[in-house]
Design a protein around this motif. Sequence first.
Motif, short mmCIF file in Angstrom:
data_model
loop_
_atom_site.label_atom_id
_atom_site.label_comp_id
_atom_site.label_asym_id
_atom_site.label_seq_id
_atom_site.Cartn_x
_atom_site.Cartn_y
_atom_site.Cartn_z
N THR A 190 31.89 1.30 -59.60
CA THR A 190 31.31 0.22 -58.93
C THR A 190 31.34 -1.07 -59.38
O THR A 190 32.04 -1.94 -59.21
N LEU A 194 34.04 -3.71 -59.58
CA LEU A 194 33.97 -4.63 -59.21
C LEU A 194 34.14 -5.61 -59.69
O LEU A 194 35.00 -7.30 -59.42
N ILE A 197 38.05 -6.93 -59.13
CA ILE A 197 38.62 -7.56 -58.44
C ILE A 197 38.49 -9.15 -58.31
O ILE A 197 38.49 -9.68 -58.78
N GLN A 204 34.34 -9.76 -53.71
CA GLN A 204 33.12 -8.61 -54.03
C GLN A 204 33.12 -7.99 -53.11
O GLN A 204 31.66 -7.89 -53.33
N ILE A 205 34.32 -6.77 -52.79
CA ILE A 205 33.34 -5.98 -51.80
C ILE A 205 33.00 -6.34 -50.50
O ILE A 205 33.75 -6.02 -49.23
N ILE A 214 37.13 -5.97 -49.27
CA ILE A 214 37.79 -5.31 -49.92
C ILE A 214 39.78 -5.21 -49.97
O ILE A 214 39.87 -5.23 -50.59
N ALA A 219 42.27 -7.26 -54.63
CA ALA A 219 42.45 -6.58 -55.15
C ALA A 219 42.72 -5.24 -55.10
O ALA A 219 42.33 -4.55 -56.37
N PHE A 385 32.89 2.98 -51.57
CA PHE A 385 34.52 2.12 -53.04
C PHE A 385 34.56 2.90 -53.70
O PHE A 385 35.90 3.19 -54.40
N LEU A 403 42.59 1.07 -50.00
CA LEU A 403 41.46 0.11 -49.42
C LEU A 403 41.68 0.14 -47.47
O LEU A 403 40.43 -0.15 -47.22
N GLU A 407 38.53 -0.03 -46.08
CA GLU A 407 37.66 -0.93 -45.07
C GLU A 407 37.11 -0.69 -43.59
O GLU A 407 35.99 -0.75 -43.10
#
Length: 418
Positions: A190, A194, A197, A204-205, A214, A219, A385, A403, A407
């Motif tokens: 993670t 992070l 990204i 930041q997610i 995200i 990303a 994540f 992703l 989501e």
Amino acid sequence: MKLFATAVIVGAITSGSAFAAELSMAASATGKGAEFLRARLAEFEAKTGNKVNLVTMPASSSEQFGQYRLWLAAGNTDVDVYQTDVIWAPQLADQFVDLTEATKDVTSAFFPSVIQSQTVNGKLVALPMFTDAPAMYYRKDLLEKYGKQPPKTWDELAATAKEIQEKERVAGQSDFWGFVFQANAYEGLTCNALEWIKSSDGGQIVEPDGTISINNEKAAAAIDRARGWIGTIAPEGVLAYQEEEARGVWQTGKAAFMRNWPYAYALGNANDSAIKGKFDVMPLPVAAAGDQPSSALGGWNGAVSKYSDEKEAAIELVKFLASSEVQKKRAIEQAILPTLPALYDDADIAASQPFMANWKPIFEKAVPRPSAVTKVKYNEVSSDFWGAVHNTLSGNGSAAENLELLEAELTELKGDAW
């Protein structure tokens, strides 16, 4: 009677005859951290007459959190003090003693941001013992050997790592790699992802306002870029690496670059290290000019269990471990970052760890994981994540596909509100 130590210590302490407290502290430590902690606990015992038993935890912060949650949910009285990750405060706040009143004489000396990170609904959940932010370690001798500059972008990193790797292998190091990092399916991934990204302007997610951000092209591109490193500049085995596995390759001189936390610096310069004096650190790269370097904010803190029957002595231990005296020793002996601004100007620390002043801006620009906004749901957010990222790195679907699924998972997890 304590589960971890059956004897109750009765004796004289410095202020006179009294019943000494028997404490147990749960903590994990990488590198030589356990050795350092045991030495400090011995000092505390000599100073107070109290007894402290160290309950060693798994190196994986994810496994450690799981065990903590089980103990605390059960109202376990066997552990008095917990060493906690910076991200756990919102999730465990109800299980810990409010330290606000007991530490009001010392909290003004800390970075306000680290105190704030451990404050939940006005309650100081834990006292920061040291802070953390990863950097890019690089072999300055090899960059000089091949006429290269420290890379500023992720693509420059990949190109430089590839060239050095190829040339070192031609020179006889068949198991030499360009770049090692942490890509196991755990909290460390993670942090790594992070950073990829955020440094690619991909958010930041989950944003501070609670928005799930995200699932975006930047990303996805950042994670797909990292997928390209696996099996080329990084070994396939990196998919199972945590901090110590990456350091093991790096410190034996088998890698050009490594992403890791500050603790690896002192170990890399130890007398038994193959790379002593041959490396330096720099901020992590970015995707393109104009993007900001992003290191995941880390750090460890001392919290007192509300189920402890020795709360006063436990608070005393937490204050001792977060004191200037102990933080200075930790900085000098382990190259670990203090949570007290004054120590960054300490002459002894500057003499023994001259790099530390350069780490201060890395720490000050660190990006927090979205634990404050997702609160008690953070552990599930992070697990979902890192699972999506690990699938992508392993070749199980593209970043865009994973992703999109992520989501949907996070949206369901959020429900009406975090």
